[in-house]
Scaffold this motif. Structure first.
Motif, PDB file in Angstrom:
ATOM      1  N   GLY A  93      16.255  61.554 -43.834  1.00 19.69           N
ATOM      2  CA  GLY A  93      16.426  61.725 -42.400  1.00 19.69           C
ATOM      3  C   GLY A  93      15.365  61.042 -41.564  1.00 19.69           C
ATOM      4  N   ILE A  94      14.555  60.167 -42.170  1.00 19.24           N
ATOM      5  CA  ILE A  94      13.489  59.479 -41.431  1.00 19.24           C
ATOM      6  C   ILE A  94      14.063  58.373 -40.552  1.00 19.24           C
ATOM      7  CG2 ILE A  94      11.378  58.099 -41.679  1.00 19.24           C
ATOM      8  CD1 ILE A  94      10.940  59.510 -44.374  1.00 19.24           C
ATOM      9  N   ILE A  95      15.095  57.672 -41.057  1.00 24.42           N
ATOM     10  CA  ILE A  95      15.702  56.564 -40.317  1.00 24.42           C
ATOM     11  C   ILE A  95      17.211  56.776 -40.241  1.00 24.42           C
ATOM     12  CG2 ILE A  95      13.932  54.887 -40.974  1.00 24.42           C
ATOM     13  CD1 ILE A  95      15.917  53.827 -43.069  1.00 24.42           C
ATOM     14  N   SER A  96      17.847  55.983 -39.392  1.00 21.77           N
ATOM     15  CA  SER A  96      19.311  56.008 -39.292  1.00 21.77           C
ATOM     16  C   SER A  96      19.764  54.614 -38.906  1.00 21.77           C
ATOM     17  CB  SER A  96      19.763  57.037 -38.253  1.00 21.77           C
ATOM     18  OG  SER A  96      19.289  56.659 -36.957  1.00 21.77           O
ATOM     19  N   GLY A  97      21.076  54.441 -38.774  1.00 26.37           N
ATOM     20  CA  GLY A  97      21.609  53.143 -38.375  1.00 26.37           C
ATOM     21  C   GLY A  97      23.084  53.039 -38.670  1.00 26.37           C
ATOM     22  N   SER A  98      23.707  52.016 -38.104  1.00 23.87           N
ATOM     23  CA  SER A  98      25.162  51.886 -38.168  1.00 23.87           C
ATOM     24  C   SER A  98      25.681  51.520 -39.555  1.00 23.87           C
ATOM     25  CB  SER A  98      25.621  50.829 -37.149  1.00 23.87           C
ATOM     26  OG  SER A  98      24.973  49.597 -37.394  1.00 23.87           O
ATOM     27  N   ILE A  99      24.831  50.929 -40.410  1.00 22.16           N
ATOM     28  CA  ILE A  99      25.333  50.539 -41.738  1.00 22.16           C
ATOM     29  C   ILE A  99      24.697  51.359 -42.861  1.00 22.16           C
ATOM     30  CG2 ILE A  99      25.780  48.154 -40.995  1.00 22.16           C
ATOM     31  CD1 ILE A  99      23.296  47.407 -42.708  1.00 22.16           C
ATOM     32  N   CYS A 100      23.966  52.420 -42.528  1.00 16.47           N
ATOM     33  CA  CYS A 100      23.280  53.204 -43.563  1.00 16.47           C
ATOM     34  C   CYS A 100      24.257  53.790 -44.577  1.00 16.47           C
ATOM     35  CB  CYS A 100      22.451  54.322 -42.932  1.00 16.47           C
ATOM     36  SG  CYS A 100      20.988  53.725 -42.056  1.00 16.47           S
ATOM     37  N   GLN A 101      25.383  54.313 -44.096  1.00 13.81           N
ATOM     38  CA  GLN A 101      26.377  54.893 -45.001  1.00 13.81           C
ATOM     39  C   GLN A 101      26.917  53.834 -45.965  1.00 13.81           C
ATOM     40  OE1 GLN A 101      27.601  57.858 -45.648  1.00 13.81           O
ATOM     41  NE2 GLN A 101      26.623  59.105 -44.060  1.00 13.81           N
ATOM     42  N   ASP A 102      27.291  52.677 -45.422  1.00  9.97           N
ATOM     43  CA  ASP A 102      27.841  51.601 -46.272  1.00  9.97           C
ATOM     44  C   ASP A 102      26.802  51.097 -47.268  1.00  9.97           C
ATOM     45  OD1 ASP A 102      30.117  51.877 -44.859  1.00  9.97           O
ATOM     46  OD2 ASP A 102      30.113  49.889 -43.938  1.00  9.97           O
ATOM     47  N   CYS A 108      19.983  49.400 -40.461  1.00 11.15           N
ATOM     48  CA  CYS A 108      19.608  50.690 -41.050  1.00 11.15           C
ATOM     49  C   CYS A 108      18.088  50.696 -41.139  1.00 11.15           C
ATOM     50  CB  CYS A 108      20.221  50.873 -42.437  1.00 11.15           C
ATOM     51  SG  CYS A 108      19.825  52.477 -43.202  1.00 11.15           S
ATOM     52  N   GLY A 109      17.446  51.378 -40.193  1.00 11.82           N
ATOM     53  CA  GLY A 109      15.984  51.341 -40.146  1.00 11.82           C
ATOM     54  C   GLY A 109      15.506  49.929 -39.902  1.00 11.82           C
ATOM     55  N   ASP A 110      14.647  49.401 -40.798  1.00 10.33           N
ATOM     56  CA  ASP A 110      14.114  48.045 -40.675  1.00 10.33           C
ATOM     57  C   ASP A 110      14.956  47.011 -41.413  1.00 10.33           C
ATOM     58  OD1 ASP A 110      11.790  48.423 -39.045  1.00 10.33           O
ATOM     59  OD2 ASP A 110      10.880  49.485 -40.717  1.00 10.33           O
ATOM     60  N   LEU A 111      16.156  47.378 -41.811  1.00  7.88           N
ATOM     61  CA  LEU A 111      17.064  46.428 -42.459  1.00  7.88           C
ATOM     62  C   LEU A 111      18.158  46.049 -41.464  1.00  7.88           C
ATOM     63  CD1 LEU A 111      18.439  46.445 -46.031  1.00  7.88           C
ATOM     64  CD2 LEU A 111      20.077  46.370 -44.145  1.00  7.88           C
ATOM     65  N   TYR A 112      18.380  44.750 -41.295  1.00  9.48           N
ATOM     66  CA  TYR A 112      19.349  44.248 -40.326  1.00  9.48           C
ATOM     67  C   TYR A 112      20.350  43.323 -41.017  1.00  9.48           C
ATOM     68  CZ  TYR A 112      15.936  46.029 -37.059  1.00  9.48           C
ATOM     69  OH  TYR A 112      15.080  46.860 -36.381  1.00  9.48           O
ATOM     70  N   VAL A 113      21.601  43.420 -40.603  1.00  7.50           N
ATOM     71  CA  VAL A 113      22.661  42.556 -41.117  1.00  7.50           C
ATOM     72  C   VAL A 113      23.164  41.702 -39.959  1.00  7.50           C
ATOM     73  CG1 VAL A 113      24.976  42.478 -42.093  1.00  7.50           C
ATOM     74  CG2 VAL A 113      23.323  44.138 -42.959  1.00  7.50           C
ATOM     75  N   THR A 114      23.090  40.394 -40.120  1.00  5.72           N
ATOM     76  CA  THR A 114      23.540  39.461 -39.085  1.00  5.72           C
ATOM     77  C   THR A 114      24.638  38.572 -39.647  1.00  5.72           C
ATOM     78  OG1 THR A 114      21.910  37.759 -39.659  1.00  5.72           O
ATOM     79  CG2 THR A 114      21.232  39.423 -38.067  1.00  5.72           C
ATOM     80  N   GLU A 115      25.181  37.721 -38.789  1.00  9.88           N
ATOM     81  CA  GLU A 115      26.193  36.750 -39.234  1.00  9.88           C
ATOM     82  C   GLU A 115      25.643  35.918 -40.383  1.00  9.88           C
ATOM     83  OE1 GLU A 115      28.824  35.500 -35.377  1.00  9.88           O
ATOM     84  OE2 GLU A 115      26.790  34.749 -35.500  1.00  9.88           O
ATOM     85  N   GLY A 116      26.557  35.289 -41.115  1.00 12.94           N
ATOM     86  CA  GLY A 116      26.166  34.499 -42.282  1.00 12.94           C
ATOM     87  C   GLY A 116      25.095  33.468 -41.982  1.00 12.94           C
ATOM     88  N   VAL A 117      24.409  33.042 -43.027  1.00 15.15           N
ATOM     89  CA  VAL A 117      23.303  32.087 -42.889  1.00 15.15           C
ATOM     90  C   VAL A 117      23.816  30.775 -42.313  1.00 15.15           C
ATOM     91  CG1 VAL A 117      21.496  30.840 -44.131  1.00 15.15           C
ATOM     92  CG2 VAL A 117      22.189  33.115 -44.894  1.00 15.15           C
ATOM     93  N   PRO A 118      23.229  30.288 -41.197  1.00 15.86           N
ATOM     94  CA  PRO A 118      23.669  28.993 -40.664  1.00 15.86           C
ATOM     95  C   PRO A 118      23.246  27.871 -41.594  1.00 15.86           C
ATOM     96  CG  PRO A 118      21.738  29.783 -39.469  1.00 15.86           C
ATOM     97  CD  PRO A 118      22.153  30.893 -40.391  1.00 15.86           C
ATOM     98  N   LEU A 119      23.997  26.779 -41.546  1.00 14.20           N
ATOM     99  CA  LEU A 119      23.618  25.602 -42.330  1.00 14.20           C
ATOM    100  C   LEU A 119      22.299  25.059 -41.787  1.00 14.20           C
ATOM    101  CD1 LEU A 119      27.134  23.920 -42.337  1.00 14.20           C
ATOM    102  CD2 LEU A 119      26.060  25.104 -44.251  1.00 14.20           C
ATOM    103  N   SER A 120      21.485  24.501 -42.671  1.00 19.91           N
ATOM    104  CA  SER A 120      20.169  24.013 -42.256  1.00 19.91           C
ATOM    105  C   SER A 120      20.240  22.554 -41.841  1.00 19.91           C
ATOM    106  CB  SER A 120      19.153  24.181 -43.384  1.00 19.91           C
ATOM    107  OG  SER A 120      17.904  23.629 -43.009  1.00 19.91           O
ATOM    108  N   SER A 121      19.537  22.212 -40.749  1.00 22.27           N
ATOM    109  CA  SER A 121      19.475  20.821 -40.300  1.00 22.27           C
ATOM    110  C   SER A 121      18.493  20.008 -41.123  1.00 22.27           C
ATOM    111  CB  SER A 121      19.053  20.763 -38.826  1.00 22.27           C
ATOM    112  OG  SER A 121      20.080  21.230 -38.003  1.00 22.27           O
ATOM    113  N   TRP A 122      17.741  20.688 -41.981  1.00 30.04           N
ATOM    114  CA  TRP A 122      16.785  19.986 -42.845  1.00 30.04           C
ATOM    115  C   TRP A 122      17.283  20.040 -44.277  1.00 30.04           C
ATOM    116  CZ3 TRP A 122      11.955  22.228 -45.426  1.00 30.04           C
ATOM    117  CH2 TRP A 122      11.232  21.215 -46.049  1.00 30.04           C
TER     118      TRP A 122
END
Length: 379
Positions: free
Chosen positions: A73-82, A173-187
């Motif tokens: 119960g220390i942290i929460s978030g929208s994807i914690c259950q998943d 979920c706490g300090d864990l974040y899920v974002t869109e897929g990794v963009p292609l690198s210009s390098w």
């Protein structure tokens, strides 16, 4: 067996003719030495790569720590259950460049995603869960008096979701974040192991860009997005921000060649940079560096860092774009483009103090690039 022995002999002792071997007896010894030196160097590089992989890639530890905090119960978030109960977040390729910030490609709800987890923050939070306040995202200064932590987090997440040139935040979920897929690198060198990247000479970086990077009109489109991102940083509703690691490794793009900032952690609020520099003791200007390249001058008489940065965002980005855009640019465009980029790299002072000048330079660059690609299929 005889064929294997013969093959080993050819590899180790080099396929020189007997006459040549007789004339140059020391050549065989040198060849054997060089072969074994190559084997030793290759083995050492493989060892260091895999030992560093174990240090850099600790996603399993991050998930254990995050889920332990969630169950308590220390942290929460929208994807914690998943993440913790349903196990619907799949960790795939490790993309971490530093041990404290775990970055993985992954799969969630049928989408390619990026998983980011601040491992050091999570461990600190676990150790101090009795009373110490948790560290929030470092995109903002402290919320104003009367702002609740919940409101502050909502403001932060809203910022991440609305930033056009950043990967969209999907959940946390706490300090864990899920974002869109990794963009292609210009390098193109970004696909190499992290330990090998610094070994590449600058000339080879340019050659890789020419051979393996996007075609020039696509690069121009990506550069347009990068310039718009710089504009957002000092015209945004949340105050000024500084890009503190301006490298091609952070310049990403989508399948449609729209610019995406690969790592928003390198974008710092002006208040955080000023707080870091204020009163900081220094001997040289190199001591007044925030992140990788947010540098301020050192007052050698007072031995303290000054508050103003040496280079604004736009000057650093234009310096980057010189090597990114000039190679392969249309011959008719190259002189004017080179002139505009040189002017841009000489900008100095805070964007807020010389905003009109910065806006003018930025507008000229965008117009020049847009005129070149607007009437083609690349738009």
């Amino acid at each position: 067996m005889r064929r294997l022995r013969r093959l080993a002999h050819l590899v180790l002792f080099c396929p020189f003719s007997k006459g040549l071997q007789g004339r140059l007896p020391g050549l065989r010894v040198k060849c054997v030495f060089l072969v074994w030196l190559g084997v030793f160097a290759g083995s050492w590089m493989a060892y260091t790569h895999y030992s560093s992989y174990a240090e850099l890639c600790r996603g399993h530890i991050c998930q254990v720590v995050i889920c332990d905090q969630f169950r308590k119960g220390i942290i929460s978030g929208s994807i914690c259950q998943d993440l913790c109960h349903l196990h619907q977040v799949e960790w795939r390729t490790c993309l971490s460049s530093v041990p404290g910030q775990q970055v993985y490609s992954g799969l969630w709800q049928g989408k390619e995603v990026t998983i980011k987890c601040g491992l050091e923050e999570s461990l600190t939070s676990k150790a101090g869960s009795d009373g110490a306040p948790r560290r929030e995202l470092v995109l903002f200064d402290k919320p104003s008096r009367g702002t609740s932590i919940k409101e502050f987090r909502e403001m932060t997440l809203s910022f991440l979701k609305e930033k056009e040139h950043a990967s969209r935040l999907l959940g946390y979920c706490g300090d864990l974040y899920v974002t869109e897929g990794v963009p292609l690198s210009s390098w193109p060198g970004a696909t190499l192991p992290p330990l090998l990247r610094p070994l590449l000479p600058p000339a080879l970086h340019g050659a890789l860009q020419q051979w393996l990077g996007p075609a020039w009109p696509w690069r121009a489109k990506i550069a347009m997005g990068l310039l718009e991102f710089v504009e957002d940083l000092f015209h945004g509703a949340y105050g000024n921000f500084y890009m503190c690691e301006t490298t091609l490794a952070n310049v990403g793009y989508t399948a449609k060649y729209d610019f995406r900032m690969a790592d928003l952690q390198q974008v710092a609020p002006e208040a955080a940079v000023r707080r870091f520099l204020r009163g900081r003791r220094c001997e040289h200007s190199a001591d007044c560096t925030y992140g990788r390249d947010c540098r301020a001058p050192c007052d050698t008489l007072m031995r303290q860092c000054k508050g103003d940065l040496v280079q604004p965002n736009l000057a650093k980005v234009c310096e980057l774009l010189r090597d990114y855009l000039l190679p392969g640019a249309p011959a008719a465009l190259r002189p004017e483009l080179g002139k505009q980029l040189r002017t841009c790299t000489t900008l100095s002072g805070l964007a807020s103090q010389v905003e009109a000048h910065h806006s003018l330079v930025l507008s000229h660059l965008k117009s020049l690039l847009w005129k070149e690609i607007s009437d083609s299929r690349y738009t």
